[in-house]
Design a protein around this motif. Structure first.
Motif, PDB file in Angstrom:
ATOM      1  N   UNK A  58       0.847  -1.193   0.000  1.00 43.44           N
ATOM      2  CA  UNK A  58       0.000   0.000   0.000  1.00 43.44           C
ATOM      3  C   UNK A  58       0.887   1.249   0.000  1.00 43.44           C
ATOM      4  N   UNK A  59       0.530   2.250  -0.809  1.00 45.91           N
ATOM      5  CA  UNK A  59       1.359   3.464  -0.871  1.00 45.91           C
ATOM      6  C   UNK A  59       1.452   4.144   0.491  1.00 45.91           C
ATOM      7  N   UNK A  60       2.633   4.676   0.771  1.00 49.58           N
ATOM      8  CA  UNK A  60       2.845   5.335   2.065  1.00 49.58           C
ATOM      9  C   UNK A  60       2.331   6.761   2.065  1.00 49.58           C
ATOM     10  N   UNK A  61       2.757   7.557   1.078  1.00 44.09           N
ATOM     11  CA  UNK A  61       2.331   8.951   1.011  1.00 44.09           C
ATOM     12  C   UNK A  61       1.398   9.156  -0.177  1.00 44.09           C
ATOM     13  N   UNK A  62       0.146   9.505   0.124  1.00 43.97           N
ATOM     14  CA  UNK A  62      -0.845   9.755  -0.914  1.00 43.97           C
ATOM     15  C   UNK A  62      -1.168  11.239  -0.892  1.00 43.97           C
ATOM     16  N   UNK A  63      -1.060  11.878  -2.052  1.00 40.92           N
ATOM     17  CA  UNK A  63      -1.407  13.299  -2.099  1.00 40.92           C
ATOM     18  C   UNK A  63      -2.699  13.483  -2.865  1.00 40.92           C
ATOM     19  N   UNK A  64      -3.459  14.445  -2.408  1.00 39.01           N
ATOM     20  CA  UNK A  64      -4.645  14.877  -3.124  1.00 39.01           C
ATOM     21  C   UNK A  64      -4.274  16.071  -3.979  1.00 39.01           C
ATOM     22  N   UNK A  65      -4.855  16.164  -5.155  1.00 37.69           N
ATOM     23  CA  UNK A  65      -4.523  17.244  -6.083  1.00 37.69           C
ATOM     24  C   UNK A  65      -5.811  17.822  -6.661  1.00 37.69           C
ATOM     25  N   UNK A  66      -5.893  19.153  -6.678  1.00 33.85           N
ATOM     26  CA  UNK A  66      -7.030  19.817  -7.302  1.00 33.85           C
ATOM     27  C   UNK A  66      -6.588  21.186  -7.786  1.00 33.85           C
ATOM     28  N   UNK A  67      -7.373  21.751  -8.689  1.00 34.66           N
ATOM     29  CA  UNK A  67      -7.066  23.086  -9.213  1.00 34.66           C
ATOM     30  C   UNK A  67      -8.314  23.948  -9.149  1.00 34.66           C
ATOM     31  N   UNK A  68      -8.079  25.267  -9.180  1.00 30.46           N
ATOM     32  CA  UNK A  68      -9.178  26.225  -9.285  1.00 30.46           C
ATOM     33  C   UNK A  68      -8.791  27.269 -10.318  1.00 30.46           C
ATOM     34  N   UNK A  69      -9.800  27.842 -10.932  1.00 33.22           N
ATOM     35  CA  UNK A  69      -9.541  28.953 -11.837  1.00 33.22           C
ATOM     36  C   UNK A  69      -9.515  28.588 -13.298  1.00 33.22           C
ATOM     37  N   UNK A  70     -10.189  27.520 -13.691  1.00 37.32           N
ATOM     38  CA  UNK A  70     -10.247  27.205 -15.129  1.00 37.32           C
ATOM     39  C   UNK A  70     -11.219  28.116 -15.854  1.00 37.32           C
ATOM     40  N   UNK A  71     -12.288  28.525 -15.192  1.00 38.81           N
ATOM     41  CA  UNK A  71     -13.338  29.295 -15.844  1.00 38.81           C
ATOM     42  C   UNK A  71     -13.161  30.804 -15.908  1.00 38.81           C
ATOM     43  N   UNK A  72     -12.367  31.411 -15.028  1.00 34.94           N
ATOM     44  CA  UNK A  72     -12.257  32.874 -15.053  1.00 34.94           C
ATOM     45  C   UNK A  72     -11.647  33.419 -16.345  1.00 34.94           C
ATOM     46  N   UNK A  73     -11.913  34.699 -16.585  1.00 40.43           N
ATOM     47  CA  UNK A  73     -11.360  35.395 -17.740  1.00 40.43           C
ATOM     48  C   UNK A  73     -10.024  36.050 -17.394  1.00 40.43           C
ATOM     49  N   UNK A  74      -9.663  36.026 -16.100  1.00 42.39           N
ATOM     50  CA  UNK A  74      -8.450  36.722 -15.665  1.00 42.39           C
ATOM     51  C   UNK A  74      -7.754  35.946 -14.557  1.00 42.39           C
ATOM     52  N   UNK A  75      -6.448  36.172 -14.453  1.00 35.15           N
ATOM     53  CA  UNK A  75      -5.658  35.578 -13.380  1.00 35.15           C
ATOM     54  C   UNK A  75      -5.165  34.180 -13.712  1.00 35.15           C
ATOM     55  N   UNK A  76      -4.311  33.661 -12.832  1.00 34.76           N
ATOM     56  CA  UNK A  76      -3.710  32.354 -13.061  1.00 34.76           C
ATOM     57  C   UNK A  76      -4.677  31.215 -12.755  1.00 34.76           C
ATOM     58  N   UNK A  77      -4.311  30.021 -13.180  1.00 34.16           N
ATOM     59  CA  UNK A  77      -4.960  28.811 -12.695  1.00 34.16           C
ATOM     60  C   UNK A  77      -4.046  28.309 -11.579  1.00 34.16           C
ATOM     61  N   UNK A  78      -4.639  27.941 -10.441  1.00 40.93           N
ATOM     62  CA  UNK A  78      -3.877  27.569  -9.255  1.00 40.93           C
ATOM     63  C   UNK A  78      -4.248  26.151  -8.839  1.00 40.93           C
ATOM     64  N   UNK A  79      -3.242  25.351  -8.563  1.00 44.05           N
ATOM     65  CA  UNK A  79      -3.464  23.974  -8.105  1.00 44.05           C
ATOM     66  C   UNK A  79      -2.779  23.790  -6.761  1.00 44.05           C
ATOM     67  N   UNK A  80      -3.240  22.797  -6.022  1.00 42.81           N
ATOM     68  CA  UNK A  80      -2.584  22.446  -4.764  1.00 42.81           C
ATOM     69  C   UNK A  80      -2.468  20.937  -4.672  1.00 42.81           C
ATOM     70  N   UNK A  81      -1.428  20.511  -3.979  1.00 42.10           N
ATOM     71  CA  UNK A  81      -1.231  19.097  -3.647  1.00 42.10           C
ATOM     72  C   UNK A  81      -1.056  19.027  -2.142  1.00 42.10           C
ATOM     73  N   UNK A  82      -1.745  18.090  -1.519  1.00 42.10           N
ATOM     74  CA  UNK A  82      -1.710  17.970  -0.060  1.00 42.10           C
ATOM     75  C   UNK A  82      -1.549  16.505   0.333  1.00 42.10           C
ATOM     76  N   UNK A  83      -0.595  16.247   1.233  1.00 35.36           N
ATOM     77  CA  UNK A  83      -0.459  14.936   1.859  1.00 35.36           C
ATOM     78  C   UNK A  83      -0.905  15.104   3.302  1.00 35.36           C
ATOM     79  N   UNK A  84      -2.066  14.547   3.626  1.00 33.98           N
ATOM     80  CA  UNK A  84      -2.593  14.654   4.983  1.00 33.98           C
ATOM     81  C   UNK A  84      -1.886  13.680   5.917  1.00 33.98           C
ATOM     82  N   UNK A  85      -1.879  14.017   7.197  1.00 35.97           N
ATOM     83  CA  UNK A  85      -1.314  13.151   8.226  1.00 35.97           C
ATOM     84  C   UNK A  85      -2.436  12.282   8.785  1.00 35.97           C
ATOM     85  N   UNK A  86      -2.398  10.965   8.565  1.00 40.07           N
ATOM     86  CA  UNK A  86      -3.485  10.111   9.059  1.00 40.07           C
ATOM     87  C   UNK A  86      -3.595  10.118  10.587  1.00 40.07           C
ATOM     88  N   UNK A  87      -2.531  10.525  11.264  1.00 39.62           N
ATOM     89  CA  UNK A  87      -2.541  10.562  12.735  1.00 39.62           C
ATOM     90  C   UNK A  87      -2.949  11.927  13.281  1.00 39.62           C
TER      91      UNK A  87
END
Length: 189
Positions: free
Chosen positions: A1-30
């Motif tokens: 089983x994988x040890x470190x699992x990250x979640x990935x998502x982005x925001x800002x695909x629909x706007x007419x201005x500004x960057x598209x921003x994504x984040x990756x997060x590895x949560x602590x199960x404890x």
């Protein structure tokens, strides 16, 4: 089983201005973060609280982005995937596996799985959606002061009636996406 699992998502695909921003997060199960969900389903106040808690409790988190010039050059889908890849590559811990919101996967050095609606189903993806949204929203509020009159603090660059009207009155700013139809049309007038 994988040890470190990250979640990935982005925001800002629909706007007419500004960057598209994504984040990756590895949560602590404890050291869990309660109340994670799709950032769009949370109030701004709750998102802000969770943003701080995620940063304090996560094993690792990182924000990646693609700028307006990149969006206009490679298209919004490719820019979103690029921002996601940058977020994952910037993590201080190398993930063994990535769970990505949506139906497309960025090119990553670890295994990955796309999950449609994952931000509301998987905690680590929900955490990534919160980090990405709060980061982008804060940036658009700052850009509102740099580019007054467009209303970026209110609509965050999305094509609202107010934004389209301001765009017609004030013209296209440096942070508008020239490849998006409403902006492109104005440039041709």
């Amino acid at each position: 089983m994988p040890e470190f699992i990250c979640g990935v998502d982005e925001v800002g695909r629909g706007p007419l201005a500004g960057p598209v921003v994504a984040a990756a997060v590895i949560l602590d199960p404890h050291n869990p973060v309660d109340g994670l969900n799709d950032s769009k389903k949370l109030s701004e106040k709750h998102r802000e609280q969770l943003y701080v808690e995620i940063q304090e409790k996560a094993l690792a988190w990182c924000v990646g982005r693609a700028e307006v010039e990149e969006i206009d050059t490679i298209n919004i889908l490719q820019a979103s995937l690029l921002a996601m890849r940058r977020a994952v590559e910037g993590l201080l811990l190398s993930p063994d596996h990535a769970l990505v919101d949506g139906n497309r996967l960025p090119r990553l050095s670890c295994t990955a799985e796309a999950i449609v609606g994952g931000d509301g189903l998987v905690d680590c993806i929900g955490a990534a959606s919160i980090v990405a949204k709060v980061t982008r929203d804060r940036e658009m509020i700052e850009l509102d002061a740099v580019y007054p009159g467009y209303g970026f603090a209110r609509h965050k660059g999305y094509p609202t009636k107010m934004h389209l009207q301001a765009l017609r009155q004030q013209g296209v700013s440096e942070i508008h996406r020239r490849s998006f139809a409403p902006v492109r049309r104005l440039l041709k007038e």
